[in-house]
Write an enzyme that holds these catalytic residues in place. Structure first.
Site, mmCIF file in Angstrom:
data_model
loop_
_atom_site.group_PDB
_atom_site.id
_atom_site.type_symbol
_atom_site.label_atom_id
_atom_site.label_comp_id
_atom_site.label_asym_id
_atom_site.label_seq_id
_atom_site.Cartn_x
_atom_site.Cartn_y
_atom_site.Cartn_z
ATOM 1 N N LYS A 291 0.820 -1.215 0.000
ATOM 2 C CA LYS A 291 0.000 0.000 0.000
ATOM 3 C C LYS A 291 0.858 1.272 0.000
ATOM 4 O O LYS A 291 0.421 2.318 -0.455
ATOM 5 C CB LYS A 291 -0.985 -0.021 1.156
ATOM 6 C CG LYS A 291 -2.042 -1.099 0.930
ATOM 7 C CD LYS A 291 -3.209 -1.043 1.863
ATOM 8 C CE LYS A 291 -4.240 -2.079 1.471
ATOM 9 N NZ LYS A 291 -3.774 -3.475 1.632
HETATM 10 C C1 LIG Z 1 -4.329 -4.587 0.980
HETATM 11 C C2 LIG Z 1 -3.533 -5.814 0.864
HETATM 12 C C3 LIG Z 1 -3.846 -6.837 -0.066
HETATM 13 C C4 LIG Z 1 -5.071 -6.785 -0.960
HETATM 14 O O1 LIG Z 1 -4.993 -5.785 -1.929
HETATM 15 P P1 LIG Z 1 -6.306 -5.256 -2.680
HETATM 16 O O2 LIG Z 1 -5.868 -4.079 -3.444
HETATM 17 O O3 LIG Z 1 -7.285 -4.914 -1.590
HETATM 18 O O4 LIG Z 1 -6.804 -6.371 -3.531
HETATM 19 C C5 LIG Z 1 -3.007 -7.939 -0.146
HETATM 20 N N1 LIG Z 1 -1.930 -8.052 0.655
HETATM 21 C C6 LIG Z 1 -1.600 -7.112 1.560
HETATM 22 C C7 LIG Z 1 -0.406 -7.322 2.422
HETATM 23 C C8 LIG Z 1 -2.381 -5.961 1.696
HETATM 24 O O5 LIG Z 1 -2.036 -5.030 2.612
#
Ligand SMILES: *Cc1c(COP(=O)(O)O)cnc(C)c1O
Length: 481
Positions: A121
């Protein structure tokens, strides 16, 4: 570039107009009016670019209301090896998202977790922080971001917004429910514009408070309350970049194709991959991986989209994928149904009322294969076995979400044409999920040297009862003061 709503609202805002907001006025999600098409000449010119240069080239297709020199400066300051410094030993941090091959040229990890909170993120959120500051400064405005977190998203938002003019972050977390490492990551931030509020309750109590405050329209307007949720278009746009970067790193010529496997929850990450493919990036397959919360896998296998009730949502050892409803999925369905907003509005009438929809047997669903998706699911036992196997076979330690990706990549490898490299997106580093690493490997996860001893740093957090009025008062006191 102008943006439209997936549900057909007549307005056509530009990028900066939708940057600070959420949903379109009709409840739809914003998408570009059309996807920019990347020519072979452009692809050739981009192959040798640095991450920051590439992000500028791609983002300037989507952001036409910020002067190019300013956008360039924002990209340059966002994507630096100082910020994304946690590359695996032997991999080059300056690549920002290096590829770590498990089998050279065939199968590897695209490292997206080298930013300050060790999860993918940060790739988008760090850009968002700089874009927010730029636009708020230009407009002489302020925003107070209110959110609830059980770990990942909240810390990424705090690290992105720390020290930014015009932005304050009020982040609620469940008191005593996060790991010592997660608490240290969030609560040790000493920036004056970051406020951690530990609520004596569960995550749901924290989220209910955020909802209650946001539903008070007068309060929200007066105190400029905003959010940074996963449906934010700028986050999706920023994520498109690493699919291009991963393609260049994973192939040696633009005649080649590539495949990606993406651990998915809210469909934000893989939605960016879908858009990269629509722009002409030679992606052969997009493999979607879920954990036990398999609402998306079910859709790609059957054509039925059936969001789960909260009580049906499993608490798993890949918690950032524990979703019951995939908030970005509407963007993909819009494309699948031929960009027909009336059709999307009709389908989501039933979703928004707590129901499901069924495209099996429809002409739309029969076109699904044109979009290159394959899907699969993973379980706790699969995660443990995969973490073990990757460690023993390749000497690489992976986190639980990435393990879901590797497991499903193995299951779906048959859908990838021979000779096409397959990259699993590494969405977090193992140190964030120590308990499961210990369960799988019987040892402590690797911890980047920079993060040794963070649990001992002084922490800055306000402990509070789960009380809406008290949280409002806290916001008022700090916004006014
Ligand atoms: C948010 C997240 C995901 C999922 O990503 P999306 O964009 O919601 O599909 C997968 N792995 C981690 C570690 C995350 O923080």
């Amino acid at each position: 570039m102008k943006y439209l709503s997936t549900r057909g609202h007549a307005a056509r805002p530009e990028f900066c107009d939708i940057l600070l907001g959420g949903l379109a006025p009709d409840g739809g999600l914003y998408l570009p009016e059309s996807y920019p098409q990347i020519s072979r000449a452009e692809l050739d010119a981009w192959r040798g670019l640095s991450y920051a240069e590439l992000s500028f080239e791609i983002l300037s297709k989507f952001i036409t209301d910020i002067p190019p020199a300013d956008l360039k400066a924002i990209c340059d300051k966002t994507y630096t090896a100082d910020v994304y410094c946690f590359a695996r030993p032997g991999d080059n941090a300056a690549d920002i998202t290096p590829v770590h091959w498990l089998e050279k040229g065939r199968f590897g990890l695209l490292e997206l977790s080298n930013g300050p909170t060790l999860a993918f993120k940060d790739m988008a959120m760090q850009l968002l922080g700089n874009l927010f500051e730029y636009v708020l400064d230009k407009r002489g405005e302020q925003i107070n971001i209110l959110g609830a977190t059980s770990g990942d998203t909240g810390s990424a938002a705090e690290y992105a917004m720390r020290g930014k003019h015009g932005v304050r972050v009020f982040m609620l977390s469940p008191h005593g429910k996060m790991s010592a490492f997660q608490r240290a990551q969030m609560y040790s931030l000493q920036d004056e514009n970051i406020y951690n509020i530990a609520v004596t309750g569960m995550f749901d109590d924290a989220q209910d408070i955020v909802k209650a405050v946001s539903n008070d329209a007068a309060f929200k307007a007066k105190y400029k309350i905003g959010a940074v949720n996963s449906i934010n278009w700028a986050r999706v746009a920023a994520q498109i970049v690493y699919y291009f970067k991963g393609y260049f790193a994973g192939t040696s010529s633009n005649d080649q194709q590539i495949a990606f496997c993406v651990p998915s929850g809210n469909f934000g990450n893989i939605c960016a991959g879908h858009i990269a493919r629509q722009m002409g990036l030679p992606i052969s397959r997009l493999i979607l991986a879920t954990n036990e919360n398999d609402v998306l896998d079910e859709f790609f296998r059957t054509g039925v989209y059936r969001p789960r009730k909260a009580a049906e949502t499993h608490v798993t050892s890949s918690p950032s994928m524990d979703i019951s409803k995939a908030s970005n999925f509407e963007r993909f369905i819009f494309d699948l149904v031929g960009r027909d907003p009336a059709k999307v509005a009709e389908l989501w009438k039933s979703v928004d009322a707590g129901g499901a929809f069924d495209l099996s047997g429809s002409a739309e669903f029969s076109r699904l294969d044109n979009f290159g998706f394959t899907s699969g699911r993973s379980s706790h036992a699969d995660r443990l076995a995969t973490i073990r196997q990757v460690f023993e076979q390749y000497g690489a330690m992976i986190d639980t979400h990435t393990a879901d990706g590797v497991k499903v990549a193995w299951d779906c490898a048959g859908s990838v044409p021979a000779g096409v490299p397959l990259l699993v997106l590494e969405t977090a580093l193992p140190v964030k999920f120590a308990e499961t690493i210990r369960e799988a490997l019987g040892r402590e996860p690797e911890r980047p040297a920079q993060l040794e001893g963070i649990e001992a740093l002084p922490q800055r957090v306000e402990v509070m009862a789960p009380d809406v009025a008290a949280v409002k008062q806290f916001v008022v006191r700090h916004v006014a003061g």
